[in-house]
Write a protein that holds these residues in place. Structure first.
Motif, PDB file in Angstrom:
ATOM      1  N   TYR A   1       0.822  -1.210   0.000  1.00 11.36           N
ATOM      2  CA  TYR A   1       0.000   0.000   0.000  1.00 11.36           C
ATOM      3  C   TYR A   1       0.857   1.262   0.000  1.00 11.36           C
ATOM      4  O   TYR A   1       0.498   2.262  -0.620  1.00 11.36           O
ATOM      5  CB  TYR A   1      -0.947   0.013   1.192  1.00 11.36           C
ATOM      6  CG  TYR A   1      -2.070  -0.981   1.059  1.00 11.36           C
ATOM      7  CD1 TYR A   1      -2.886  -0.982  -0.060  1.00 11.36           C
ATOM      8  CD2 TYR A   1      -2.303  -1.925   2.047  1.00 11.36           C
ATOM      9  CE1 TYR A   1      -3.912  -1.887  -0.194  1.00 11.36           C
ATOM     10  CE2 TYR A   1      -3.325  -2.838   1.925  1.00 11.36           C
ATOM     11  CZ  TYR A   1      -4.127  -2.816   0.803  1.00 11.36           C
ATOM     12  OH  TYR A   1      -5.147  -3.717   0.668  1.00 11.36           O
ATOM     13  N   ILE A   2       1.988   1.217   0.674  1.00  6.72           N
ATOM     14  CA  ILE A   2       2.896   2.367   0.647  1.00  6.72           C
ATOM     15  C   ILE A   2       3.459   2.553  -0.760  1.00  6.72           C
ATOM     16  O   ILE A   2       3.523   3.666  -1.286  1.00  6.72           O
ATOM     17  CB  ILE A   2       4.022   2.193   1.684  1.00  6.72           C
ATOM     18  CG1 ILE A   2       3.447   2.296   3.094  1.00  6.72           C
ATOM     19  CG2 ILE A   2       5.121   3.232   1.475  1.00  6.72           C
ATOM     20  CD1 ILE A   2       4.427   1.952   4.183  1.00  6.72           C
ATOM     21  N   GLY A   3       3.846   1.450  -1.397  1.00  8.78           N
ATOM     22  CA  GLY A   3       4.340   1.528  -2.769  1.00  8.78           C
ATOM     23  C   GLY A   3       3.271   2.008  -3.734  1.00  8.78           C
ATOM     24  O   GLY A   3       3.548   2.775  -4.656  1.00  8.78           O
ATOM     25  N   ALA A   4       2.033   1.571  -3.514  1.00  7.16           N
ATOM     26  CA  ALA A   4       0.936   2.023  -4.374  1.00  7.16           C
ATOM     27  C   ALA A   4       0.688   3.512  -4.185  1.00  7.16           C
ATOM     28  O   ALA A   4       0.401   4.230  -5.145  1.00  7.16           O
ATOM     29  CB  ALA A   4      -0.326   1.231  -4.067  1.00  7.16           C
ATOM     30  N   GLY A   5       0.808   3.987  -2.963  1.00  5.29           N
ATOM     31  CA  GLY A   5       0.645   5.421  -2.720  1.00  5.29           C
ATOM     32  C   GLY A   5       1.733   6.232  -3.391  1.00  5.29           C
ATOM     33  O   GLY A   5       1.470   7.292  -3.969  1.00  5.29           O
ATOM     34  N   LEU A   6       2.961   5.730  -3.330  1.00  5.28           N
ATOM     35  CA  LEU A   6       4.061   6.431  -4.001  1.00  5.28           C
ATOM     36  C   LEU A   6       3.896   6.400  -5.514  1.00  5.28           C
ATOM     37  O   LEU A   6       4.179   7.388  -6.196  1.00  5.28           O
ATOM     38  CB  LEU A   6       5.399   5.811  -3.595  1.00  5.28           C
ATOM     39  CG  LEU A   6       5.823   6.039  -2.146  1.00  5.28           C
ATOM     40  CD1 LEU A   6       7.096   5.261  -1.849  1.00  5.28           C
ATOM     41  CD2 LEU A   6       6.016   7.510  -1.873  1.00  5.28           C
ATOM     42  N   ALA A   7       3.436   5.276  -6.047  1.00  7.81           N
ATOM     43  CA  ALA A   7       3.201   5.201  -7.490  1.00  7.81           C
ATOM     44  C   ALA A   7       2.017   6.075  -7.888  1.00  7.81           C
ATOM     45  O   ALA A   7       1.997   6.644  -8.976  1.00  7.81           O
ATOM     46  CB  ALA A   7       2.954   3.757  -7.913  1.00  7.81           C
ATOM     47  N   GLY A   8       1.037   6.198  -7.008  1.00  5.71           N
ATOM     48  CA  GLY A   8      -0.114   7.042  -7.288  1.00  5.71           C
ATOM     49  C   GLY A   8       0.228   8.519  -7.330  1.00  5.71           C
ATOM     50  O   GLY A   8      -0.502   9.313  -7.918  1.00  5.71           O
TER      51      GLY A   8
ATOM     52  N   LEU B   1       1.921   8.973 -19.045  1.00  4.66           N
ATOM     53  CA  LEU B   1       2.748   8.664 -17.875  1.00  4.66           C
ATOM     54  C   LEU B   1       1.895   8.583 -16.615  1.00  4.66           C
ATOM     55  O   LEU B   1       2.132   7.737 -15.750  1.00  4.66           O
ATOM     56  CB  LEU B   1       3.837   9.719 -17.715  1.00  4.66           C
ATOM     57  CG  LEU B   1       4.926   9.700 -18.776  1.00  4.66           C
ATOM     58  CD1 LEU B   1       5.874  10.872 -18.573  1.00  4.66           C
ATOM     59  CD2 LEU B   1       5.682   8.399 -18.739  1.00  4.66           C
ATOM     60  N   GLY B   2       0.901   9.442 -16.507  1.00  5.83           N
ATOM     61  CA  GLY B   2      -0.006   9.379 -15.369  1.00  5.83           C
ATOM     62  C   GLY B   2      -0.827   8.109 -15.358  1.00  5.83           C
ATOM     63  O   GLY B   2      -1.040   7.498 -14.305  1.00  5.83           O
TER      64      GLY B   2
ATOM     65  N   VAL C   1       0.381   0.979 -12.338  1.00  8.93           N
ATOM     66  CA  VAL C   1       1.371   0.390 -11.430  1.00  8.93           C
ATOM     67  C   VAL C   1       0.833   0.400 -10.005  1.00  8.93           C
ATOM     68  O   VAL C   1       0.988  -0.572  -9.257  1.00  8.93           O
ATOM     69  CB  VAL C   1       2.718   1.140 -11.537  1.00  8.93           C
ATOM     70  CG1 VAL C   1       3.651   0.770 -10.402  1.00  8.93           C
ATOM     71  CG2 VAL C   1       3.369   0.847 -12.871  1.00  8.93           C
ATOM     72  N   ALA C   2       0.172   1.484  -9.615  1.00  8.29           N
ATOM     73  CA  ALA C   2      -0.409   1.557  -8.273  1.00  8.29           C
ATOM     74  C   ALA C   2      -1.481   0.483  -8.093  1.00  8.29           C
ATOM     75  O   ALA C   2      -1.542  -0.177  -7.046  1.00  8.29           O
ATOM     76  CB  ALA C   2      -0.995   2.944  -8.029  1.00  8.29           C
ATOM     77  N   LEU C   3      -2.325   0.286  -9.104  1.00 11.39           N
ATOM     78  CA  LEU C   3      -3.349  -0.756  -8.999  1.00 11.39           C
ATOM     79  C   LEU C   3      -2.727  -2.145  -8.930  1.00 11.39           C
ATOM     80  O   LEU C   3      -3.189  -3.006  -8.168  1.00 11.39           O
ATOM     81  CB  LEU C   3      -4.310  -0.667 -10.186  1.00 11.39           C
ATOM     82  CG  LEU C   3      -5.292   0.493 -10.170  1.00 11.39           C
ATOM     83  CD1 LEU C   3      -6.136   0.475 -11.440  1.00 11.39           C
ATOM     84  CD2 LEU C   3      -6.176   0.440  -8.951  1.00 11.39           C
ATOM     85  N   LEU C   4      -1.688  -2.374  -9.722  1.00 12.98           N
ATOM     86  CA  LEU C   4      -1.014  -3.671  -9.676  1.00 12.98           C
ATOM     87  C   LEU C   4      -0.379  -3.917  -8.313  1.00 12.98           C
ATOM     88  O   LEU C   4      -0.427  -5.036  -7.795  1.00 12.98           O
ATOM     89  CB  LEU C   4       0.043  -3.759 -10.775  1.00 12.98           C
ATOM     90  CG  LEU C   4      -0.488  -3.967 -12.186  1.00 12.98           C
ATOM     91  CD1 LEU C   4       0.645  -3.857 -13.200  1.00 12.98           C
ATOM     92  CD2 LEU C   4      -1.157  -5.316 -12.301  1.00 12.98           C
TER      93      LEU C   4
ATOM     94  N   ALA D   1      -2.426  -7.016  -7.137  1.00 13.38           N
ATOM     95  CA  ALA D   1      -1.790  -8.189  -7.730  1.00 13.38           C
ATOM     96  C   ALA D   1      -0.589  -8.678  -6.937  1.00 13.38           C
ATOM     97  O   ALA D   1      -0.212  -9.831  -7.043  1.00 13.38           O
ATOM     98  CB  ALA D   1      -1.370  -7.887  -9.164  1.00 13.38           C
ATOM     99  N   VAL D   2       0.015  -7.812  -6.160  1.00 14.79           N
ATOM    100  CA  VAL D   2       1.225  -8.219  -5.427  1.00 14.79           C
ATOM    101  C   VAL D   2       0.866  -8.487  -3.986  1.00 14.79           C
ATOM    102  O   VAL D   2       0.125  -7.843  -3.365  1.00 14.79           O
ATOM    103  CB  VAL D   2       2.310  -7.125  -5.523  1.00 14.79           C
ATOM    104  CG1 VAL D   2       3.507  -7.473  -4.673  1.00 14.79           C
ATOM    105  CG2 VAL D   2       2.715  -6.951  -6.966  1.00 14.79           C
TER     106      VAL D   2
END
Length: 74
Positions: free
Chosen positions: A7-14, A59-60, A66-69, A73-74
């Motif tokens: 979730y932290i990675g998804a937030g950063l990707a978001g 790019l957005g 990537v955030a959804l994945l 998915a991970v």
């Protein structure tokens, strides 16, 4: 613990979606500034404007995917 990191990675990707919005605004602002300086050349540059907006928006969309994945998915 691993789910929390996803979730932290998804937030950063978001954050990339917000940065892409800034990029689209920057492209449009620079086009408008150039069009106000030389209105006769503005009509021939609209295709370049739309291509720049499309690349910035792509790019957005990629960062959103990537955030959804990372979230589901991970």
């Amino acid at each position: 613990m691993e789910g929390d990191l996803a979730y932290i990675g998804a937030g950063l990707a978001g954050m990339g979606t917000g940065i892409a919005a800034l990029g689209v605004g920057n492209v449009a602002a620079n086009f408008l500034a150039g069009a106000l300086r030389n209105p006769s050349a503005a009509a021939s540059q609209t295709a370049t404007l739309f291509i720049g907006i499309a690349f910035a928006e792509a790019l957005g969309i990629f960062s959103f995917l990537v955030a959804l994945l990372l979230m589901f998915a991970v």
